[in-house]
Design a protein around this motif. Sequence first.
Motif, short mmCIF file in Angstrom:
data_model
loop_
_atom_site.label_atom_id
_atom_site.label_comp_id
_atom_site.label_asym_id
_atom_site.label_seq_id
_atom_site.Cartn_x
_atom_site.Cartn_y
_atom_site.Cartn_z
N PRO A 138 0.77 -1.08 -0.01
CA PRO A 138 0.15 -0.03 0.09
C PRO A 138 0.98 1.30 -0.17
N GLY A 139 0.44 2.07 -0.84
CA GLY A 139 1.05 3.39 -0.95
C GLY A 139 2.09 3.52 -1.98
N PHE A 140 2.37 2.54 -2.59
CA PHE A 140 3.59 2.21 -3.30
C PHE A 140 3.17 1.52 -4.83
N ASP A 156 7.87 -6.18 1.48
CA ASP A 156 7.61 -4.78 1.73
C ASP A 156 8.60 -4.39 2.84
N GLU A 162 0.24 0.89 -6.19
CA GLU A 162 -0.87 1.76 -6.89
C GLU A 162 0.08 2.58 -7.84
N TYR A 163 0.79 3.33 -7.43
CA TYR A 163 1.52 4.23 -8.28
C TYR A 163 2.48 3.71 -9.36
N TRP A 204 6.35 6.64 3.66
CA TRP A 204 5.09 6.20 3.83
C TRP A 204 4.26 5.90 2.48
N ASN A 205 4.69 6.44 1.57
CA ASN A 205 4.14 6.23 0.26
C ASN A 205 5.02 6.92 -0.87
N LEU A 206 4.68 6.50 -1.96
CA LEU A 206 5.79 6.70 -3.32
C LEU A 206 6.23 8.25 -3.43
#
Length: 493
Positions: A58-60, A190, A62-63, A122-124
């Motif tokens: 999650p946070g990566f 992860d 999807e990008y 925490w995300n891309l």
Amino acid sequence: MSNNPFKSIDSLKLSFNHIKIWYTAGMGFFTDAYDLLIISYILATIIDADKYAGIVIPGFTEYLIGPSSVFWTGLLASSAIWTAILGQLLFGYLGDRLGRKKVYGVEAALLTFGAFASALAWNLPALVAFRMIMGFGIGGDYPISSTIMSEYANVKDRGKLVALVFANQGIGSIVAAVVGIVSALTLPPDIAWRVMAGIGAIPAATVIYLRRKVPETPRYSLLVEGKVEEAKKAAKILGTELQVDKPVVSKKISISEFLAKYGMLLIGTAGTWFILDIAFYGTGVYSSAVIAPVFGSPFPSGHVTLTLPDFQADLARVLFQGAIPFLVGFPGYFTAVALMDKLGRKIIQLQGFVMMALIYGIVASLAITAGTKITGFVIPSIMAFAIYSLSYFFIDFGPNTTTFVVPAEVYPVRYRTTGHGISAASGKLGAAITTYFFPALLASIGVKDILVMLAILSIVGAILTYFFVPEPKHKSLEEVAKEELEEEQIQRS
């Protein structure tokens, strides 16, 4: 130059103090090379985890999977390169304006923070932002570390010592391969990518304190600041005395005077670095397109979801295959170090470009293509791949090392870090252009034509080297840079 005030430093024998400065200067370049290889590992880990094992981070994920994946992949891969250009230019300017000492350690702190923070992203978009900070620090490391090493070095070993600073890139590549493969094999995706991102910061963190303690170089202290006692104190670190008792300054020149005197030299140092990094980063981008017909992909074709242990084993193998050319290149760094003060910078750079042109041309002529893809070679594929991998050896035993060494020697003391920063930024500009456009070129014209293009570019690099790059071997920095000093103020020894 006669009556050089730094004769005692120039004539020193190689000592432990030189090695200490080398370690202090070199650890940033470990992180630079570690980063170059590890970002492709991080991308492969996140993308392949979803593709082959159905693992979403999650946070990566999807990008990097979906309609905007090309944009985000390109941005993540190149973000550190763009900010490195800014770091090279800014720190290059500040190193001459404020002094090497005042800014030294700041760049190591930036890249350490950026690398550690990347592991905690925490995300891309946060990962991209932290990598931009790291890239800025990496960029700042180029002009400052190279110049500090060259200004403290003795003449006989100067090329070797500055090349050794850069050779930490080779060590960084090897460690990145080991960390990446072991992490992929033993940790869930992860966690694996976070370990890969964070470990590169450790060597740089070990030298922040050491860098803050390095005194201003004797040359900057005396020739720019006119501080005789400071210069003498710095010389004592090397165990020698400066033969000077009055301020001796290097002549200030205007931008137009600088360009008139050093403009052709700037074309030589910046132009060759630009061409080199197109090849160096370009081969990194499309290496898998050459590797695939040789080894094939360990991942199953079709819509098969692998178990975690099977996915980890296949991923580790893919990462190892991608590292092979870097492993072949590794001895090239140290071959360059060993021969830098024997053959000279110019000969090493010339033969490197010529061999790169030959190798790219040979591999292109051996390739069998279907459309834009290489499907095989007219000789056994493993032999073709061995020839291709040799290009990495001659890149490192060639312009990848010498383009770093030469700009630290050929510019006058007031403009040395600026000249190096501009040259290094030209290289990273070539790297950034490559990172953006080569994937599109790969799709439109294919690997074979890209190799032909790189062969032609390598020939241009050899021509620029021959006409615009001088040979600094066995000459003092003041002699190489045609430094204008007020010599009558120097106390004759």
